[in-house]
Scaffold this motif. Structure first.
Motif, PDB file in Angstrom:
ATOM      1  N   LEU A   1      -5.350   5.765   7.084  1.00  0.00           N
ATOM      2  CA  LEU A   1      -4.165   5.081   7.636  1.00  0.00           C
ATOM      3  C   LEU A   1      -3.415   4.306   6.558  1.00  0.00           C
ATOM      4  CD1 LEU A   1      -5.591   3.816  11.056  1.00  0.00           C
ATOM      5  CD2 LEU A   1      -4.107   5.780  10.659  1.00  0.00           C
ATOM      6  N   GLY A   2      -4.158   3.541   5.763  1.00  0.00           N
ATOM      7  CA  GLY A   2      -3.515   2.790   4.684  1.00  0.00           C
ATOM      8  C   GLY A   2      -2.879   3.731   3.670  1.00  0.00           C
ATOM      9  N   PRO A   3      -3.667   4.656   3.104  1.00  0.00           N
ATOM     10  CA  PRO A   3      -3.096   5.585   2.112  1.00  0.00           C
ATOM     11  C   PRO A   3      -1.922   6.412   2.649  1.00  0.00           C
ATOM     12  CG  PRO A   3      -5.493   5.637   2.008  1.00  0.00           C
ATOM     13  CD  PRO A   3      -5.134   4.777   3.186  1.00  0.00           C
ATOM     14  N   ASN A   4      -1.951   6.767   3.934  1.00  0.00           N
ATOM     15  CA  ASN A   4      -0.859   7.572   4.480  1.00  0.00           C
ATOM     16  C   ASN A   4       0.404   6.746   4.721  1.00  0.00           C
ATOM     17  OD1 ASN A   4      -2.428   9.871   4.505  1.00  0.00           O
ATOM     18  ND2 ASN A   4      -2.862   9.831   6.693  1.00  0.00           N
ATOM     19  N   GLY A   5       0.287   5.418   4.672  1.00  0.00           N
ATOM     20  CA  GLY A   5       1.468   4.568   4.816  1.00  0.00           C
ATOM     21  C   GLY A   5       1.720   4.003   6.190  1.00  0.00           C
ATOM     22  N   TYR A   6       0.752   4.113   7.094  1.00  0.00           N
ATOM     23  CA  TYR A   6       0.943   3.486   8.409  1.00  0.00           C
ATOM     24  C   TYR A   6       0.948   1.966   8.231  1.00  0.00           C
ATOM     25  CZ  TYR A   6      -0.113   7.960  10.664  1.00  0.00           C
ATOM     26  OH  TYR A   6      -0.089   9.269  11.075  1.00  0.00           O
ATOM     27  N   ALA A   7       1.759   1.295   9.041  1.00  0.00           N
ATOM     28  CA  ALA A   7       1.812  -0.167   8.983  1.00  0.00           C
ATOM     29  C   ALA A   7       0.962  -0.789  10.090  1.00  0.00           C
ATOM     30  CB  ALA A   7       3.260  -0.639   9.107  1.00  0.00           C
ATOM     31  N   TYR A   8       0.766  -0.029  11.180  1.00  0.00           N
ATOM     32  CA  TYR A   8       0.043  -0.555  12.346  1.00  0.00           C
ATOM     33  C   TYR A   8      -0.909   0.496  12.895  1.00  0.00           C
ATOM     34  CZ  TYR A   8       3.716  -4.105  12.410  1.00  0.00           C
ATOM     35  OH  TYR A   8       4.566  -5.121  12.065  1.00  0.00           O
ATOM     36  N   VAL A   9      -1.983   0.011  13.505  1.00  0.00           N
ATOM     37  CA  VAL A   9      -2.822   0.898  14.305  1.00  0.00           C
ATOM     38  C   VAL A   9      -3.014   0.246  15.672  1.00  0.00           C
ATOM     39  CG1 VAL A   9      -4.984  -0.013  13.275  1.00  0.00           C
ATOM     40  CG2 VAL A   9      -5.018   2.162  14.512  1.00  0.00           C
ATOM     41  N   GLN A  10      -2.687   1.010  16.716  1.00  0.00           N
ATOM     42  CA  GLN A  10      -2.942   0.537  18.086  1.00  0.00           C
ATOM     43  C   GLN A  10      -4.344   0.948  18.475  1.00  0.00           C
ATOM     44  OE1 GLN A  10      -0.023   1.393  21.307  1.00  0.00           O
ATOM     45  NE2 GLN A  10      -1.819   1.784  22.585  1.00  0.00           N
ATOM     46  N   VAL A  11      -5.097  -0.021  18.985  1.00  0.00           N
ATOM     47  CA  VAL A  11      -6.471   0.267  19.404  1.00  0.00           C
ATOM     48  C   VAL A  11      -6.595   0.133  20.917  1.00  0.00           C
ATOM     49  CG1 VAL A  11      -7.441  -0.447  17.176  1.00  0.00           C
ATOM     50  CG2 VAL A  11      -7.263  -2.136  19.042  1.00  0.00           C
ATOM     51  N   SER A  12      -7.607   0.779  21.480  1.00  0.00           N
ATOM     52  CA  SER A  12      -7.844   0.732  22.921  1.00  0.00           C
ATOM     53  C   SER A  12      -8.244  -0.680  23.349  1.00  0.00           C
ATOM     54  CB  SER A  12      -8.933   1.743  23.290  1.00  0.00           C
ATOM     55  OG  SER A  12      -8.413   3.057  23.255  1.00  0.00           O
ATOM     56  N   PRO A  13      -8.171  -0.967  24.650  1.00  0.00           N
ATOM     57  CA  PRO A  13      -8.451  -2.330  25.131  1.00  0.00           C
ATOM     58  C   PRO A  13      -9.824  -2.826  24.669  1.00  0.00           C
ATOM     59  CG  PRO A  13      -7.436  -1.048  26.868  1.00  0.00           C
ATOM     60  CD  PRO A  13      -7.735  -0.082  25.744  1.00  0.00           C
ATOM     61  N   PRO A  14      -9.853  -4.031  24.077  1.00  0.00           N
ATOM     62  CA  PRO A  14     -11.097  -4.539  23.494  1.00  0.00           C
ATOM     63  C   PRO A  14     -11.960  -5.387  24.426  1.00  0.00           C
ATOM     64  CG  PRO A  14      -9.265  -5.902  22.763  1.00  0.00           C
ATOM     65  CD  PRO A  14      -8.673  -4.835  23.650  1.00  0.00           C
ATOM     66  N   GLN A  15     -11.473  -5.679  25.630  1.00  0.00           N
ATOM     67  CA  GLN A  15     -12.211  -6.630  26.475  1.00  0.00           C
ATOM     68  C   GLN A  15     -13.381  -5.960  27.199  1.00  0.00           C
ATOM     69  OE1 GLN A  15      -9.450  -5.007  27.923  1.00  0.00           O
ATOM     70  NE2 GLN A  15     -10.871  -4.212  29.447  1.00  0.00           N
ATOM     71  N   GLU A  16     -14.292  -6.778  27.709  1.00  0.00           N
ATOM     72  CA  GLU A  16     -15.415  -6.275  28.524  1.00  0.00           C
ATOM     73  C   GLU A  16     -14.865  -5.478  29.708  1.00  0.00           C
ATOM     74  OE1 GLU A  16     -18.024  -9.271  30.197  1.00  0.00           O
ATOM     75  OE2 GLU A  16     -19.480  -7.731  30.799  1.00  0.00           O
ATOM     76  N   HIS A  17     -15.549  -4.405  30.028  1.00  0.00           N
ATOM     77  CA  HIS A  17     -15.049  -3.496  31.070  1.00  0.00           C
ATOM     78  C   HIS A  17     -16.198  -2.979  31.928  1.00  0.00           C
ATOM     79  CE1 HIS A  17     -16.717  -0.271  28.637  1.00  0.00           C
ATOM     80  NE2 HIS A  17     -16.194  -0.912  27.595  1.00  0.00           N
ATOM     81  N   VAL A  18     -15.831  -2.253  32.978  1.00  0.00           N
ATOM     82  CA  VAL A  18     -16.847  -1.680  33.869  1.00  0.00           C
ATOM     83  C   VAL A  18     -17.624  -0.587  33.130  1.00  0.00           C
ATOM     84  CG1 VAL A  18     -15.458  -2.178  35.931  1.00  0.00           C
ATOM     85  CG2 VAL A  18     -15.270   0.078  34.844  1.00  0.00           C
ATOM     86  N   PRO A  19     -18.862  -0.349  33.546  1.00  0.00           N
ATOM     87  CA  PRO A  19     -19.658   0.679  32.869  1.00  0.00           C
ATOM     88  C   PRO A  19     -19.222   2.095  33.276  1.00  0.00           C
ATOM     89  CG  PRO A  19     -20.892  -0.223  34.707  1.00  0.00           C
ATOM     90  CD  PRO A  19     -19.610  -1.020  34.624  1.00  0.00           C
ATOM     91  N   GLY A  20     -19.759   3.086  32.588  1.00  0.00           N
ATOM     92  CA  GLY A  20     -19.476   4.481  32.957  1.00  0.00           C
ATOM     93  C   GLY A  20     -18.945   5.275  31.790  1.00  0.00           C
ATOM     94  N   GLY A  21     -18.939   6.598  31.959  1.00  0.00           N
ATOM     95  CA  GLY A  21     -18.603   7.479  30.851  1.00  0.00           C
ATOM     96  C   GLY A  21     -17.151   7.899  30.770  1.00  0.00           C
ATOM     97  N   ALA A  22     -16.337   7.566  31.794  1.00  0.00           N
ATOM     98  CA  ALA A  22     -14.924   7.968  31.747  1.00  0.00           C
ATOM     99  C   ALA A  22     -14.177   7.118  30.721  1.00  0.00           C
ATOM    100  CB  ALA A  22     -14.278   7.792  33.118  1.00  0.00           C
ATOM    101  N   TRP A  23     -13.133   7.679  30.147  1.00  0.00           N
ATOM    102  CA  TRP A  23     -12.322   6.899  29.179  1.00  0.00           C
ATOM    103  C   TRP A  23     -11.722   5.682  29.837  1.00  0.00           C
ATOM    104  CZ3 TRP A  23      -7.227   6.184  30.461  1.00  0.00           C
ATOM    105  CH2 TRP A  23      -6.669   7.076  31.373  1.00  0.00           C
ATOM    106  N   TRP A  24     -11.363   5.818  31.135  1.00  0.00           N
ATOM    107  CA  TRP A  24     -10.573   4.767  31.775  1.00  0.00           C
ATOM    108  C   TRP A  24     -11.347   3.522  32.171  1.00  0.00           C
ATOM    109  CZ3 TRP A  24     -13.051   4.975  36.296  1.00  0.00           C
ATOM    110  CH2 TRP A  24     -13.288   6.204  36.939  1.00  0.00           C
TER     111      TRP A  24
END
Ligand code: AAO
Length: 449
Positions: free
Chosen positions: A31-54
């Motif tokens: 990301l740095g070498p390619n010149g991106y200025a930002y990276v958006q990351v998925s929600p970082p807070q505690e969440h419900v368990p389970g294998g689905a992305w959501w």
């Protein structure tokens, strides 16, 4: 738009469902070498368990303990990415908590249930409407009832606003530079403005997820008081042009948000899964061309989406022991790694070089091939045809030998612009070409090591 980082522009990559450790490594590696200025990351807070992305979108508490990593790992990611020149945009889920259809123990060990988030929220902190949204034409319902059964926070209350602001201030304290506001349509704009006013840095960058849709009462423009909005219609228009013909693509932003307030993308994690009339990695070569256009043209603030391959809409990324496995671009069977495709990395560099130079020297063949310059800084050709394109182009570039940054990272293919600013080239079917003043023959190493 997200603030421009000098020398680096403001292009973002969205590494959907990447762990903090994997994002950190990727900031340094690509990301740095390619010149991106930002990276958006998925929600970082505690969440419900389970294998689905959501599960990421069902908060249990604001502790930073999730399937994507620990608080310490999140903090280390912010620092490592910062060292690589890349700032973090956190996806924040503040409209709601977990669904009313489950209860148990969250990813950080907190218990939760209906009206029950001990030490954080109880019954009074949720809106009185306890049924699901059924009619997007009804503003009150959209903002007071439950989105797919998710318990809807009473964001009009002082207490709830304070808790949300505390969470965001915690992230700001860790060095987070911006926020995606999930499900913003479901929160009154005035509530969001009140929450933003409580932040330690009320000018921090926000982009609202508001899926603009004709005929609905709540539109993306309503949220400009607290930041930018994502322009979903751009992604739909983009797919429409590439699916048909792109000669008219200059009209892509007609009627949309102003360029400086529109967050744009080819796709995101929802649009690649649900029916939105947008492209996805499954489109193959046209998807690459869509990303080339996204980064080459002068409308909106672009985010390059990078997720994982799937057939089942709900399937999460591979997990082990309650955690998502660290993503790796070496594992191309799972992760798309769009952000590091040669064409896209080349276009991030292009965008950083051309900056705000206007679109000039437009050319199209009236069908499915276009070309345009960005002032005297760069020139792009996009061939959305099933046949090759042989053409001479008139640019405003200084004479010289340029690297085709779409074709390679090593200047393996060059383009010679003559004294009158012209060049001739052959562009393959469903191919593109891009040259800019930041990559001339001799500027870039021809040996990848
Ligand atoms: C899961 C299960 C549910 C269960 C729930 C609770 O799937 O069955 O009830 O858990 O246990 C994600 C997943 C959900 C998941 C949820 C929670 O997508 O499946 O539910 O996590 O785990 C609306 C919102 C928009 C939202 C979108 C999904 O307005 O904000 O729905 N996106 C964000 C996230 C998303 C996340 C959430 C919000 C929740 O990006 O990943 O959900 O945190 C129309 C409306 C839109 C509406 C869509 C979909 O859009 O305009 O506002 O989005 O419908 O309902 C064309 C049309 C356009 C239409 C669109 C989509 O483009 O022009 O109008 O098609 O059909």
């Amino acid at each position: 738009a997200a603030p421009v980082v000098p020398g680096r522009g403001n292009t973002a990559a969205n590494l959907f469902q990447w762990t903090w450790n994997a994002v950190a490594a990727e900031c340094t590696r690509t990301l740095g070498p390619n010149g991106y200025a930002y990276v958006q990351v998925s929600p970082p807070q505690e969440h419900v368990p389970g294998g689905a992305w959501w599960t990421s979108y069902q908060p249990v508490s604001y502790r930073l303990e999730s399937k994507l990593g620990t608080r310490a790992e999140f903090a280390a990611m912010v620092d490592t990415c910062g060292d690589a020149g890349v700032k973090i945009i956190a996806d924040t889920v503040i409209n709601h908590m977990a669904g009313a259809d489950s209860s148990g123990t969250g990813s950080g060990g907190s218990s939760y249930g209906v009206d029950s988030f001990p030490g954080l929220y109880g019954r009074n902190d949720f809106n009185d409407c306890r049924t699901d949204i059924t009619n997007y034409g009804d503003r009150w319902q959209v903002q007071n009832c439950r989105l797919v059964s998710l318990q809807d926070l009473r964001t009009g209350s002082d207490y709830v606003r304070t808790k949300i602001a505390d969470y965001m201030n915690d992230l700001i304290g860790l060095g987070v530079a911006g926020f995606r506001i999930d499900a913003a349509k479901h929160i009154p704009a005035s509530d969001l403005e009140a929450i933003k006013a409580r932040l330690s840095d009320p000018s921090v960058f926000w982009v609202h997820e508001v899926i603009g849709s004709a005929g609905e009462p709540i539109q993306p423009s309503e949220y400009l008081g607290s930041g930018d909005s994502h322009e979903f219609q751009y992604a739909r228009n983009l797919a429409g042009y590439f699916d048909g013909n792109i000669a008219g693509i200059r009209g892509i932003s007609n009627g949309l948000l102003g360029s400086d307030r529109a967050g744009v993308f080819v796709d995101n994690h929802d649009t690649e899964r649900d029916t939105h009339g947008t492209m996805s990695y499954k489109w193959g070569a046209k998807y690459v061309l869509g990303n080339v256009f996204l980064l080459g043209y002068d409308y909106g603030w672009p985010t390059v989406y990078s997720g994982y391959k799937f057939t089942d809409r709900d399937a999460g990324a591979p997990m082990s022991g309650g955690r998502v496995q660290d993503a790796s671009c070496a594992n191309g069977a799972v992760w798309t790694c769009t952000h590091d495709w040669t064409e896209i990395a080349g276009m991030v560099g292009f965008r950083n070089t051309v900056g705000s130079a206007p679109v000039t020297r437009w050319w199209d063949n009236g069908a499915n091939a276009i070309a345009f310059g960005r002032g005297d800084r760069g020139y792009v050709v996009v061939n959305n045809q099933a046949s090759g394109l042989n053409q001479t182009f008139q640019t405003s570039l200084p004479a010289g030998t340029y690297c085709d940054v779409v074709a390679s990272r090593t200047c393996a293919e060059t383009i010679t612009v003559d004294d009158s600013g012209r060049f001739s080239a052959q562009i393959p079917q469903y191919g593109a070409l891009a040259i800019h003043v930041g990559a001339r023959a001799g500027d870039v190493p021809t040996d990848p090591t």
